[in-house]
Design a protein around this motif. Structure first.
Motif, short mmCIF file in Angstrom:
data_model
loop_
_atom_site.label_atom_id
_atom_site.label_comp_id
_atom_site.label_asym_id
_atom_site.label_seq_id
_atom_site.Cartn_x
_atom_site.Cartn_y
_atom_site.Cartn_z
N TYR A 293 0.99 -1.30 0.08
CA TYR A 293 -0.19 0.11 0.04
C TYR A 293 0.76 1.28 -0.12
O TYR A 293 1.98 1.27 0.40
CB TYR A 293 -0.88 -0.14 1.46
CG TYR A 293 -1.28 1.42 1.50
CD1 TYR A 293 -2.49 2.07 0.95
CD2 TYR A 293 -0.78 2.11 2.76
CE1 TYR A 293 -2.90 3.22 1.27
CE2 TYR A 293 -1.36 3.53 2.86
CZ TYR A 293 -2.43 3.88 2.32
OH TYR A 293 -2.81 5.24 2.48
N ALA B 294 -1.37 8.24 -2.16
CA ALA B 294 -1.08 8.73 -3.37
C ALA B 294 -1.88 10.34 -3.07
O ALA B 294 -2.19 10.59 -2.17
CB ALA B 294 -1.88 7.90 -4.64
N TRP C 160 -7.48 10.17 6.27
CA TRP C 160 -7.58 10.92 4.93
C TRP C 160 -6.84 10.01 3.88
O TRP C 160 -5.98 10.64 3.29
CB TRP C 160 -6.91 12.33 5.21
CG TRP C 160 -7.83 13.13 5.87
CD1 TRP C 160 -8.28 13.27 7.14
CD2 TRP C 160 -8.82 14.23 5.30
NE1 TRP C 160 -8.99 13.98 7.47
CE2 TRP C 160 -9.42 14.90 6.40
CE3 TRP C 160 -8.90 14.56 4.06
CZ2 TRP C 160 -10.24 16.10 6.39
CZ3 TRP C 160 -9.85 15.91 3.85
CH2 TRP C 160 -10.64 16.63 5.08
#
Ligand SMILES: *[C@@H]1O[C@H](CO)[C@@H](O)[C@H](O)[C@H]1NC(C)=O
Ligand SMILES: *[C@@H]1O[C@H](CO)[C@@H](O)[C@H](O)[C@H]1NC(C)=O
Ligand SMILES: *[C@@H]1O[C@H](CO)[C@@H](O)[C@H](O)[C@H]1NC(C)=O
Ligand SMILES: *[C@@H]1O[C@H](CO)[C@@H](O)[C@H](O)[C@H]1NC(C)=O
Ligand SMILES: *[C@@H]1O[C@H](CO)[C@@H](O)[C@H](O)[C@H]1NC(C)=O
Ligand SMILES: *[C@@H]1O[C@H](CO)[C@@H](O)[C@H](O)[C@H]1NC(C)=O
Ligand SMILES: *[C@@H]1O[C@H](CO)[C@@H](O)[C@H](O)[C@H]1NC(C)=O
Ligand SMILES: *[C@@H]1O[C@H](CO)[C@@H](O)[C@H](O)[C@H]1NC(C)=O
Ligand SMILES: *[C@@H]1O[C@H](CO)[C@@H](O)[C@H](O)[C@H]1NC(C)=O
Ligand SMILES: *[C@@H]1O[C@H](CO)[C@@H](O)[C@H](O)[C@H]1NC(C)=O
Length: 651
Positions: A75, A78, A113
């Motif tokens: 993971y 981005a 987030w």
């Protein structure tokens, strides 16, 4: 003919292999995964390990050649625009446990987030699969938008956080060996006032709104199927034994021969084989079937063979009829032609360790069994959709389901209140996308016997009211997609006469099918079925040990409608509220009621169970007696006497 599901364990190595594009990349290193310490765990958290959710994930369309891709993937967080340069062949740096939401402790990330994300893994296609077949890659659910790359090719895009999607990856596989799978996820939740179906998720959790779920949150798997294969099975079976089936098939031909074999419940004995054509509905009849009901949840296994057995899937159905009728002058929901009072909980389906994903199947089933043990015969799945095994468990254990569509964000921050109405009512694109996902919602879930009612809107959230009243039109539309269930167009608040129900929400005491009501609800409409879509909600605080240890959540516990100092007091209050409900069943037109709620969630402390499922609040003897009194009161008004049944074991 019995299906034996083999669980193919994932095997990872660290060798370097060539991809089809003769680019070299390393296999995923899965040693970096670590369960994070979250604000609260459950008795199942530590049992999850690195091979989660090993069960075959889609009980209504089972195939024997399949491979689970759950496990440790890579993971990386981005940013906007990165989708144009996918990190092919790169180590993404962090390990994530699929299928747990990025925000969850079980994912090993506990992201805050997670708006844009990359996932990466590698897979092999089992060498014993028929090489003439196609290889299908399926994602149970990815929240919210997913772009899937296989060996550097963009193979599909999917939007909608709660739905299954499949892509045929055969043409993108490497000739020998390892395939690279890269997934880009975009999940804005409620960022920048974006409105998408999210249910209770918010980037800024507060009291009744919870931590969001981003990324892959249901099982990912491969399966082998012939070029012409079953892509969807729509099946409904009624109390007369009539079965209506549509076998959707891939391929160029508009239809092909289909054979359906139905088995005696609990045995290998064939009742009959029925034939039809794919891609259009056909009907057949089973004589005197044993009916499905929550107190006798009989299921029939069946197999579907397409093109003379080239594709074979295993499935099941339950014979039951849901309708609406007048019983002693009152509109009632009918199950197999009889009024059965429905008593359920508001069920959010949240977990402190996995958020939207239960830690494992045993944990998920524990909630259902606990509700049955207390005496409930129904649950309202609240603005969330579960994985297929949840619905299978309700079918098998016998629990009626009122299923909500996940709602759009209910409101916007106070600072932008003046434009909230505009945002809610003027954005036609938002409405169009909501309706597209509403279709997916119905199409993907309409074959589960336990689901008896669809809910379109909850308490006015995302419910357009100025330009038009969409629920009038949407009720007719859903009826055309699925004529076998009832429709609750507006659960609470903004009722405009659509659908089969008049649904009041009121805390703590019920106002069920009564002439009393409180704004913004409307007076009971005797032309439709009167129900109490939410009530109760009384709280009882716990020590930090069993609470979601997030300061803001703990500070907001005082927002609970009522907090009773002791469990004794809480049970006494419950007795008063259930007695009031019984009174309303006796005197008025009350046909169903939903107690808030199954479990505590984050800063809410009003569950049957604590959020960690370690504390059960109800005094069982008292609750069982109070709930049986509700069923008895309904049976005195012409209903069937629903009797609580012993919880099945060995599920
Ligand atoms: C795998 O990752 C862990 C933790 O990030 C690291 O310590 C280890 O050296 C890596 N192993 C390999 C074979 O790359
Ligand atoms: C991802 O990066 C953005 C921008 O730097 C940051 O705001 C956000 O918190 C990060 N999210 C995660 C999950 O790391
Ligand atoms: C990936 O393909 C889909 C069509 O399947 C397309 O809509 C999407 O824009 C493509 N994404 C990228 C990054 O190329
Ligand atoms: C590689 O693939 C080719 C064709 O797909 C096959 O004939 C061959 O046996 C494979 N070799 C190995 C080592 O798997
Ligand atoms: C069978 O189901 C289809 C929708 O899947 C529906 O259009 C059709 O009316 C149903 N037929 C019968 C006889 O119930
Ligand atoms: C459909 O026909 C095309 C062209 O003849 C062929 O390439 C393709 O494989 C066929 N697809 C299926 C699913 O039969
Ligand atoms: C249906 O088949 C499954 C195996 O696929 C078996 O475990 C189950 O007991 C069967 N159920 C019934 C009702 O016969
Ligand atoms: C609930 O209990 C927690 C932990 O014991 C405490 O911190 C909090 O103040 C209590 N809240 C209320 C409203 O009683
Ligand atoms: C809950 O307590 C906080 C202080 O911890 C206070 O700001 C808030 O107004 C209280 N909320 C309610 C609903 O009483
Ligand atoms: C309903 O069934 C229960 C359990 O068998 C029984 O105790 C009760 O008296 C029945 N009530 C009515 C109204 O028949």
């Amino acid at each position: 003919m019995r299906l034996s599901i083999g669980i193919i364990s994932l095997f990872w190595a660290t060798t370097v292999l060539a991809s089809s594009n003769s680019r070299f990349f390393k296999r995923v290193n899965n040693t970096g995964y670590e369960l994070k310490k979250g604000p609260l765990d459950t008795p199942w958290t530590e049992e999850v390990g690195t091979d989660p959710w090993p069960e075959y994930p889609r009980p209504q369309r089972q195939r024997s050649d399949w491979k689970n891709l759950n496990g440790v993937w890579q993971y990386r967080n981005a940013s906007d625009g990165e989708i144009a340069s996918p990190p092919f062949g790169q180590d993404l740096g962090q390990s994530v446990l699929v299928p747990f939401c990025l925000e969850s402790a079980l994912s090993g990330i506990m992201a805050k987030w997670a708006i844009w994300s990359w996932y990466r893994t590698t897979f092999e296609v089992p060498s014993d699969w028929n090489s003439d077949n196609r290889v299908l890659l399926t994602f149970g659910a990815v929240d919210y938008e997913a772009t899937i790359f296989v060996n550097q090719k963009n193979v599909t895009f999917h939007r909608g956080g709660y739905f299954e999607f499949t892509v045929d990856v055969t043409d993108y596989l490497s000739v020998n060996g390892t395939n690279e799978l890269v997934v880009h996820v975009y999940d804005p939740t409620d960022k920048d006032l974006i409105q998408i179906p999210i249910g209770k998720q918010t980037l800024e959790p507060s009291h009744i709104f919870y931590t969001p779920c981003s990324g892959i949150w249901q099982t990912v798997w491969l399966e082998s199927a012939p070029i012409s294969h079953v892509t969807q099975l729509d099946i409904s079976a009624d109390m007369e034994g009539n079965v209506n089936v549509t076998v959707h098939a891939s391929g160029n031909q508009t239809s092909g021969p289909v054979d359906i074999t139905i088995y005696e419940p609990g045995s290998d004995e064939i009742i009959s084989v029925f034939s039809g054509e794919s891609n259009s509905p056909f009907q057949f009849k089973v004589d005197s079937p044993k009916l499905w009901s929550p107190d006798s949840p009989t299921l029939y296994n069946l197999t579907v063979e397409l093109d003379g057995g080239k594709d074979v899937i295993h499935s099941y159905t339950g014979f039951r009829t849901i309708s609406r009728g007048e019983v002693d002058g009152v509109q009632r929901p009918l199950l197999n032609g009889e009024f059965v009072f429905q008593f359920g909980t508001l069920d959010q389906g949240y977990w402190p360790d996995g958020l939207h994903t239960p830690p494992n199947k045993e944990a998920m089933v524990y909630d259902i069994q606990t509700l049955k043990k207390i005496g409930y015969n129904m649950l309202r799945k609240h603005i969330k959709i579960e994985n297929s095994l949840f619905y299978r468990a309700c079918d098998e254990l016998g629990l009626l389901l009122i299923q909500d569509m996940p709602s759009l964000r209910p409101s916007v921050p106070a600072s932008t209140a003046p434009c909230s109405e505009n945002l809610r009512t003027k954005n036609e694109e938002v409405q169009k996308e909501f309706e597209r996902q509403l279709d997916l919602f119905i199409e993907q879930h309409k074959s589960y016997p336990s689901i008896i009612t669809w809910v379109i809107y909850n308490e006015g959230w995302g419910q357009e009211k100025k330009r038009e009243l969409p629920e009038l039109r949407l009720t007719d539309h859903i009826r055309s997609l699925d004529p076998t269930r009832l429709i609750n167009a507006a659960s609470g608040w903004d009722d405009h006469g659509a659908g089969d129900f008049h649904d009041n929400h009121h805390y703590a005491n019920p106002q069920c099918g009564t002439p009393f009501y409180s704004t913004p609800s409307t007076p009971y409409d005797p032309k439709r079925i009167g129900i109490q879509g939410e009530f109760g909600g009384i709280g009882h605080n716990l020590t930090a040990e069993n609470l979601w240890k997030v300061e803001k959540a703990i500070n907001e516990i005082n927002g609970t409608y009522e907090i009773d100092a002791t469990l004794e007091h809480w049970n006494y209050r419950a007795h008063i509220l259930l007695s009031e409900l019984r009174d309303q069943i006796e005197k008025f037109a009350c046909s169903a009621a939903i107690w808030t709620q199954t479990t505590d969630v984050e800063g809410e402390v009003n569950g049957m169970l604590s959020y960690d499922r370690r504390i059960l609040r109800p005094d069982l003897d008292q609750w069982k007696a109070d709930i049986q009194a509700l069923y008895d009161a309904a049976s005195a008004r012409g209903g069937r006497n629903y009797t609580m049944v012993q919880v099945q074991t060995g599920f």
